[in-house]
Design an enzyme around this catalytic site. Structure first.
Site, short mmCIF file in Angstrom:
data_model
loop_
_atom_site.label_atom_id
_atom_site.label_comp_id
_atom_site.label_asym_id
_atom_site.label_seq_id
_atom_site.Cartn_x
_atom_site.Cartn_y
_atom_site.Cartn_z
N LYS A 258 -14.59 8.30 -4.14
CA LYS A 258 -15.86 8.60 -3.48
C LYS A 258 -16.38 9.96 -3.94
CE LYS A 258 -14.20 5.85 0.34
NZ LYS A 258 -13.41 5.85 1.59
N THR B 287 -8.58 6.53 -2.16
CA THR B 287 -9.92 5.98 -2.37
C THR B 287 -10.96 7.07 -2.15
OG1 THR B 287 -9.77 5.15 -0.11
CG2 THR B 287 -9.48 3.54 -1.88
N HIS C 157 0.80 -1.23 0.00
CA HIS C 157 0.00 0.00 0.00
C HIS C 157 0.82 1.27 0.00
CE1 HIS C 157 -3.99 -1.82 0.84
NE2 HIS C 157 -3.29 -2.74 1.48
N LYS D 236 -8.57 13.62 4.64
CA LYS D 236 -7.67 12.48 4.63
C LYS D 236 -6.71 12.67 5.79
CE LYS D 236 -6.58 13.75 0.34
NZ LYS D 236 -6.67 12.57 -0.51
N ARG D 237 -5.90 11.66 6.11
CA ARG D 237 -4.90 11.85 7.14
C ARG D 237 -4.00 13.04 6.77
NH1 ARG D 237 -4.66 7.92 11.38
NH2 ARG D 237 -2.81 9.06 12.01
N LYS E 53 0.65 14.46 1.31
CA LYS E 53 -0.71 14.77 0.83
C LYS E 53 -0.89 16.29 0.65
CE LYS E 53 -2.61 10.70 3.21
NZ LYS E 53 -3.29 9.84 2.22
C1 GPK Z 1 -1.05 3.03 2.96
F1 GPK Z 1 0.95 2.15 3.77
C2 GPK Z 1 -0.26 2.61 3.99
C3 GPK Z 1 -0.72 2.68 5.33
O1 GPK Z 1 -0.03 2.32 6.29
N1 GPK Z 1 -1.98 3.16 5.53
C4 GPK Z 1 -2.77 3.56 4.50
O2 GPK Z 1 -3.91 3.96 4.73
C5 GPK Z 1 -3.20 3.88 2.12
N2 GPK Z 1 -2.30 3.50 3.21
C6 GPK Z 1 -2.54 4.63 0.97
O3 GPK Z 1 -1.87 5.76 1.47
C7 GPK Z 1 -3.62 5.05 -0.03
O4 GPK Z 1 -3.05 5.69 -1.13
C8 GPK Z 1 -4.40 3.82 -0.48
O5 GPK Z 1 -5.51 4.19 -1.24
C9 GPK Z 1 -4.90 3.02 0.72
O6 GPK Z 1 -3.82 2.71 1.61
C10 GPK Z 1 -5.54 1.71 0.33
O7 GPK Z 1 -4.74 1.00 -0.55
#
Ligand code: GPK
Length: 792
Positions: free
Chosen positions: A633, A629, A343, A521-522, A527
């Site tokens: 949405k 994601t 991810h 988002k976080r 970001k």
């Molecule tokens: C990726 F590595 C990580 C993590 O520790 N937490 C997290 O939420 C996110 N992510 C990505 O940052 C997004 O771009 C991605 O859409 C999401 O995972 C799901 O794949």
């Protein structure tokens, strides 16, 4: 339904209608909805047992679920009935819905993706189980005190969780520490510490209640409740020591998103839920199979990031030490069961455990990891190492132990191949595959946006929530003035709902006719929420200087939490709040610009914000956001995106058309190139008078007059390092925002563009994503039969 609710009120909650609180009514309603899930749940479980089908096991540290009442009622087709029943009982259904706390067992995208997948797996009728941890405390609650984030423990389990079934009989021993004894070619692990993992099951019902799977979350408890001997001696603390130790394991979710924690407790959490899940799935497998070698035909185990990567060594340990298989065969067998989803490419997020720590907590596993390493080096000399400079690289371990490794968007998968896992990709050229993320249309359109959903259903029928590609049927309406007016009215309804909420909860009056521009988002430097607030200041400067220049009024909305230890992210939050205070009280721009940052952004808040958005901010430095994601949405709910060519933005833009997307900024390749030139930030700032002015205002204390030096660090960092290239993308971002302003002035063209978003993002349904995993990675089928197979 009314009778069922009353029966639960009386016999499950011990209340009569005259004394019932909102909580009691909500529980009674929830329990009666839960009852309705049980039969389909049993039928599904039985069907998979009888047919001896292959099951998916989705192992995830996080499931970011949110509220469930409405979601479950909708999937069961019982919303109207539930509402009517509550009305008959003199209760306000909407009030009950709002009483439910969010199940926030996750940080952000990764956890929410797991929750969307659970919904899709059930909707598609794929036999599956989600495995995770039943944290006593989910993601912390965020508050702002004088603009600064403060964290408070979250307490969703202070009230009973209506949806779960406790399974005290489903408990497994989980061992830690100790040493390994080798005798007659056999290894025996003598652990130092043992805790119990106890299962809590939540049924997950699919759309229209045709299939239900299980989310099984593990809770830790001590093997012996307390030491009676110590207690009798009067040493009460010692008596409960083991209990406290054990319960700590499932006490709290780690609040770090995309940064490495490296804490022993985290490693224990990871092993705890992974080991419990493997014991559980092996018990199920062995109850009706006698050859352990058949396991890959019946179990597809998906690792959601490296958090459960210890599953490889653990499965091998069971095969070798319990079932007496050889090491090499066990490695191969385990690999055929395992898939790994990556991810992120952020180096600081890749899990690495000090070898000594892993060896202390899991001594047998370290031996097995060495065996995996030897086998890999034997077959592929020079392969990247799992064990390296005294660390255990969990990414390499997961890659080597998985038969398929997937990225979460096309761009991300390419980068996985060319960067983090380039060498492993050369050795295993067919292992990496792409599965672009998706979102469940049930929660993220049907549930959260009744105004738009009703309109869509009227136009194209009611089959779209289970077949989102049908939204294509809306394309032809982009030229239909009457329809566009209604489409705009639906957006307006949602914006009014949000305006009322903002005025009540944030004390800020916002105008539903202004452009609602949202970044949720976080909080993370990559970001680039700080780029957004810098642009806001620049806009304010221009508006303030020339307030009658025909501006498009804007409301900038932010939402998101910072990891408690992430200093810069917390500074960004503070800055946004400081800027908001100044701008929101400027009489000159009062009708032109407002900033809103409600605290404690969560799934429920997203469900209100997203349907009300005109503009979706997806502005990460290209190459950094694996997928995103939220971007999907927003587009689904008819917002236009302003964004970089990053993550799934690239594919969203391809689907909705370049003319319906506000693109700006460097590409991932250009970012890499630019970073090679030292001083790129300074050079970019010097070329942008607008950015210079904004940075000077911040540095001079314009937004924190009592503490003018507050943002010296933040501003200095932009001049000198600016790792995420805010400086380089700023002007192009600003100019693109002005293009958005212009477009927004014409409601007819804007809503046609917005409709092209809604109508063309059906592909981003998590049903499509899950079907991709089922086909390319898991090799499983729907158990619902031919109908679904066809629509797939
Ligand atoms: C990726 F590595 C990580 C993590 O520790 N937490 C997290 O939420 C996110 N992510 C990505 O940052 C997004 O771009 C991605 O859409 C999401 O995972 C799901 O794949």
């Amino acid at each position: 339904m009314k009778d069922e609710i009353l029966a639960h009120l009386r016999y499950s909650l011990g209340k009569d209608a005259g004394h019932a609180s909102v909580y009691d009514w909500r529980m009674a309603l929830s329990l009666s909805l839960r009852d309705r899930m049980v039969d389909p749940w049993f039928r599904s479980t039985q069907a998979s047992y009888e047919k001896r089908v292959k099951r998916v096991y989705y192992l995830s540290m996080e499931f970011l679920i949110g509220r469930l009442v409405e979601d479950i009622a909708a999937n069961l087709g019982l919303v109207d009935e539930a509402r009517a029943a509550m009305a008959d009982l003199g209760q306000d259904y909407d009030l009950l819905v709002k009483d439910e706390p969010d199940a926030a067992l996750g940080n952000g995208g990764l956890g929410r993706l797991a929750a969307c997948f659970m919904d899709s797996l059930a909707t598609l009728g794929i036999p599956a189980m989600g495995y995770g941890i039943r944290y006593e405390h989910g993601l912390f609650e965020q508050d702002f005190v004088e603009g600064k984030q403060v964290e408070k423990a979250e307490t969703w389990l202070a009230q009973r969780h209506a949806w779960e079934f406790e399974r005290p009989e489903v408990s497994y021993q989980i061992n830690f520490g100790g040493h390994v004894q080798h005798q007659d070619g056999k290894a025996k692990w003598h652990p130092h510490e043992t805790v119990l993992a106890t299962a809590y099951d939540t049924p997950v019902i699919g759309w229209q209640g045709k299939w239900a799977n299980t989310l099984r979350l593990w809770s830790a408890r001590p093997q012996t409740e307390f030491d009676l001997a110590s207690f009798n001696r009067g040493d009460y603390l010692a008596a409960s020591r083991s209990e406290a130790l054990a319960r700590t394991i499932s006490r709290v979710l780690y609040p770090d998103d995309t940064t490495e924690t490296g804490k022993e407790l985290r490693l224990k959490q990871e092993y705890f839920f992974t080991a419990a899940s493997l014991q559980d799935l092996l018990r199920r497998f062995l109850s009706d199979h006698d050859n352990i070698r058949d396991l890959p035909e019946f179990a597809a185990i998906q690792l959601n990031d490296t958090h459960p990567a210890i599953a490889g060594p653990e499965l091998i340990r069971i095969l070798v030490d319990r079932h007496g298989l050889g090491m090499v065969e066990s490695i191969e067998l385990a690999r055929r069961c395992l898939g790994y989803t990556n991810h992120t490419l952020l180096p600081e997020a890749l899990e690495r455990w000090p070898e000594w720590l892993l060896g202390r907590v899991l001594p047998r596993h370290l031996e097995i990891i060495r065996a995996i390493e030897d086998s890999q080096q034997g077959q592929h000399p020079g392969s990247p190492r799992i064990l390296d400079h005294g660390n255990v690289n969990m990414g390499e371990l997961a890659f080597i132990m998985a038969h398929k490794v997937n990225g979460v968007s096309a761009l991300h998968t390419d980068l996985v191949k060319s960067t983090v896992f380039a060498d492993l990709h050369r050795i295993h050229p067919t292992r990496i595959v792409n599965q672009t993320n998706g979102i469940t249309p049930r929660r993220w359109l049907h549930g959260c946006n009744p105004a738009l959903s009703t309109l869509i259903t009227r136009e194209i029928g009611d089959a779209w929530p289970a077949d989102l590609d049908q939204l294509r049927g809306l394309r032809s309406l982009a030229g239909d003035k009457g329809f566009l007016t209604e489409f705009r009215a639906a957006k307006r309804t949602n914006k009014e709902r949000l305006s009322n909420w903002v005025s009540e909860h944030c004390g800020v009056a916002i105008d539903p006719d202004a452009m609602f521009d949202i970044q949720i988002k976080r909080i993370h430097e990559y970001k680039r929420q700080h780029m957004n607030i810098l642009e806001t200041i620049a806009l304010w400067n221009d508006m303030h200087a020339n307030p009658t220049a025909g501006w498009t009024p804007r409301v900038k909305i932010f939402g998101g939490k910072a990891a408690p230890g992430y200093h810069v992210a917390k500074e960004i939050i503070h800055l946004i709040n400081d800027v908001a205070r100044v701008i929101n009280t400027d009489p000159v721009t009062r009708d032109l610009l407002k900033i809103v940052y409600p605290p404690n952004y969560n799934v429920t808040m997203a469900e209100m914000l997203i349907p009300a958005a005109d503009l979706s901010e997806q502005i990460s430095t290209a190459g950094k956001e694996a997928s995103g994601t939220g971007n999907m949405k927003f587009a689904l709910n008819g917002a236009l995106t302003i964004g970089t060519l990053d993550g799934a933005n690239v594919e969203i833009r391809e689907h909705v058309g370049a003319e319906n997307f506000f693109l700006f900024g460097l590409t991932a390749e250009e970012v890499v190139e630019r970073r090679k030139h030292p001083g790129y930030a300074r050079a970019a700032i010097e070329q942008s008078p607008r950015l210079q002015k904004v940075l000077a205002q911040i540095a001079e204390g314009r937004f924190a007059p009592q503490d003018p030096g507050r943002y010296h660090g933040l501003v200095g960092n932009l001049w000198d390092h600016d790792h995420f290239l805010v400086s380089c993308d700023f002007d192009s971002y600003f100019d693109t925002q002005r293009r958005a302003d212009e477009a927004f002035k014409n409601p007819a063209t804007w809503s046609a563009m917005a409709l092209h978003n809604t109508a063309n993002v059906g592909w981003f349904s998590s049903d499509r994503t899950v079907q991709g995993y089922a086909r390319d990675i898991w090799h499983v089928r729907s158990a619902l039969g031919a109908t679904l197979e066809q629509s797939a």
